[in-house]
Motif scaffolding. Structure first.
Motif, PDB file in Angstrom:
ATOM      1  N   SER A  97       0.856  -1.177   0.000  1.00 48.76           N
ATOM      2  CA  SER A  97       0.000   0.000   0.000  1.00 48.76           C
ATOM      3  C   SER A  97       0.897   1.232   0.000  1.00 48.76           C
ATOM      4  O   SER A  97       2.080   1.147  -0.337  1.00 48.76           O
ATOM      5  CB  SER A  97      -0.921  -0.031   1.230  1.00 48.76           C
ATOM      6  OG  SER A  97      -1.846   1.037   1.205  1.00 48.76           O
ATOM      7  N   THR A  98       0.340   2.371   0.359  1.00 49.01           N
ATOM      8  CA  THR A  98       1.122   3.595   0.525  1.00 49.01           C
ATOM      9  C   THR A  98       0.789   4.203   1.878  1.00 49.01           C
ATOM     10  O   THR A  98      -0.247   3.888   2.484  1.00 49.01           O
ATOM     11  CB  THR A  98       0.815   4.630  -0.578  1.00 49.01           C
ATOM     12  OG1 THR A  98      -0.548   5.064  -0.433  1.00 49.01           O
ATOM     13  CG2 THR A  98       1.045   4.047  -1.964  1.00 49.01           C
ATOM     14  N   ASP A 100      -0.194   7.183   2.422  1.00 44.57           N
ATOM     15  CA  ASP A 100      -1.442   7.946   2.304  1.00 44.57           C
ATOM     16  C   ASP A 100      -2.663   7.049   2.488  1.00 44.57           C
ATOM     17  O   ASP A 100      -3.648   7.443   3.134  1.00 44.57           O
ATOM     18  CB  ASP A 100      -1.511   8.650   0.943  1.00 44.57           C
ATOM     19  CG  ASP A 100      -0.918  10.053   0.985  1.00 44.57           C
ATOM     20  OD1 ASP A 100      -0.680  10.562   2.108  1.00 44.57           O
ATOM     21  OD2 ASP A 100      -0.691  10.637  -0.091  1.00 44.57           O
ATOM     22  N   GLU A 101      -2.614   5.851   1.924  1.00 44.38           N
ATOM     23  CA  GLU A 101      -3.748   4.938   2.069  1.00 44.38           C
ATOM     24  C   GLU A 101      -3.919   4.502   3.525  1.00 44.38           C
ATOM     25  O   GLU A 101      -5.047   4.354   4.008  1.00 44.38           O
ATOM     26  CB  GLU A 101      -3.555   3.730   1.155  1.00 44.38           C
ATOM     27  CG  GLU A 101      -3.706   4.078  -0.329  1.00 44.38           C
ATOM     28  CD  GLU A 101      -3.419   2.900  -1.239  1.00 44.38           C
ATOM     29  OE1 GLU A 101      -2.946   1.855  -0.738  1.00 44.38           O
ATOM     30  OE2 GLU A 101      -3.663   3.017  -2.452  1.00 44.38           O
ATOM     31  N   SER A 104      -5.505   7.320   5.369  1.00 49.71           N
ATOM     32  CA  SER A 104      -6.940   7.378   5.066  1.00 49.71           C
ATOM     33  C   SER A 104      -7.713   6.342   5.877  1.00 49.71           C
ATOM     34  O   SER A 104      -8.833   6.605   6.340  1.00 49.71           O
ATOM     35  CB  SER A 104      -7.177   7.150   3.568  1.00 49.71           C
ATOM     36  OG  SER A 104      -6.608   8.189   2.805  1.00 49.71           O
ATOM     37  N   LEU A 105      -7.121   5.156   6.055  1.00 51.02           N
ATOM     38  CA  LEU A 105      -7.762   4.128   6.876  1.00 51.02           C
ATOM     39  C   LEU A 105      -7.968   4.628   8.303  1.00 51.02           C
ATOM     40  O   LEU A 105      -9.017   4.410   8.916  1.00 51.02           O
ATOM     41  CB  LEU A 105      -6.906   2.857   6.900  1.00 51.02           C
ATOM     42  CG  LEU A 105      -6.913   1.950   5.675  1.00 51.02           C
ATOM     43  CD1 LEU A 105      -5.963   0.779   5.895  1.00 51.02           C
ATOM     44  CD2 LEU A 105      -8.318   1.428   5.392  1.00 51.02           C
ATOM     45  N   GLU A 146       3.263   9.044  -0.667  1.00 54.33           N
ATOM     46  CA  GLU A 146       3.347   8.097  -1.783  1.00 54.33           C
ATOM     47  C   GLU A 146       4.324   6.961  -1.511  1.00 54.33           C
ATOM     48  O   GLU A 146       4.458   6.046  -2.331  1.00 54.33           O
ATOM     49  CB  GLU A 146       3.774   8.829  -3.062  1.00 54.33           C
ATOM     50  CG  GLU A 146       2.742   9.825  -3.575  1.00 54.33           C
ATOM     51  CD  GLU A 146       1.413   9.150  -3.894  1.00 54.33           C
ATOM     52  OE1 GLU A 146       1.430   8.118  -4.587  1.00 54.33           O
ATOM     53  OE2 GLU A 146       0.377   9.646  -3.424  1.00 54.33           O
TER      54      GLU A 146
END
Length: 261
Positions: A97-98, A100-101, A104-105, A146
């Motif tokens: 993943s990244t 940022d992801e 967001s979680l 990223e």
């Protein structure tokens, strides 16, 4: 043979390990030269790396070895972590993943949390950690969102062990966390080793034992910058030497083959 061994400061977590490594190379009759990381960047080791590579070994932390390989004009190895060929021994979901992801979680308070997150390629960026809430992300606040990361379901291990692998054999198993009497399943370890596709000449397979008694692979670490975890110095330095030569594209000099006799 000349072994350049990084000279850490007493505040460094691997200070004693580096001193031990230098001593063990000295015991094997090698000329040992200590160096500081800034000296590597200043080119102090360049002559040995480029003109006398057959006679040169470099030992140090992960970032140090990666820098040395780059200065020698060699490609950097991929992180081993959780090889797909060992899925049957991992026992948990994992994915890339990244940052940022992951952020967001956390913002969405997603049901996937908690998860364990570590850098996919640049291990020096931050130490792998369990992310369950916003405060767990604070050490990563200044890192580009990223950046690729390896994400895993969280598993609680009652005991964790390092199996040192050299020339296709497990040559030492040492406890590094948890219950030292809760030993991993030897058949599971041997089975995973047989299934490991194209392993390096030397590496460590870290194993965890859950409270239910299941033996699972924690991760695989490359041997170019390992902690010793109780392994004999002659074997440990042979592993470092063999893997260094492999990364440098040099012919296998057979170091450590006596272990299979």
């Amino acid at each position: 043979m000349r072994a350049y061994v990084q000279q850490g400061s007493q505040e460094d977590f691997n200070f004693l390990s580096l001193d031990q490594t230098a001593h063990w190379f000295w015991e094997r009759g090698y000329e040992v030269i200590r160096f500081d990381y800034p000296e590597l960047g200043a080119g102090v080791l360049d002559r040995g790396l480029r003109q006398f590579s057959e006679e040169t070994i470099v030992a140090g932390g992960v970032g140090t070895i990666r820098e040395a390989l780059q200065r020698a004009g060699r490609p950097l190895p991929e992180n081993l972590d959780l090889p797909q060929c060992l899925d049957n021994w991992i026992g948990r979901r994992f994915w890339t993943s990244t940052l940022d992801e992951i952020r967001s979680l956390v913002e969405a308070n997603a049901g996937l949390l908690p998860v364990h997150v570590k850098p996919l390629r640049h291990h020096k960026k931050f130490k792998g950690r369990v992310i369950a809430e916003f405060r767990d992300l604070i050490p990563t606040a200044d890192i580009d969102g990223e950046m690729p990361v390896l994400v895993q379901e969280v598993v609680r291990f009652a005991s964790e062990w390092r199996a040192s692998v050299f020339r296709g054999r497990i040559v030492h198993v040492g406890n590094y966390a948890g219950d030292p009497l809760l030993f991993p399943d030897a058949n599971r370890m041997q089975g995973a080793l047989k299934a490991f596709v194209s392993p390096p000449v030397a590496c460590a397979m870290d194993w965890g034992v859950t409270e239910a008694g299941e033996t699972l692979l924690v991760e695989v670490n490359d041997a170019f910058a390992l902690g010793a975890y109780g392994i004999r110095g002659s074997i440990y330095t042979a592993m470092i030497e063999a893997r260094w030569r492999q990364l440098m594209g040099l012919a296998d000099n057979g170091v450590g083959e006596w272990l299979s006799m």
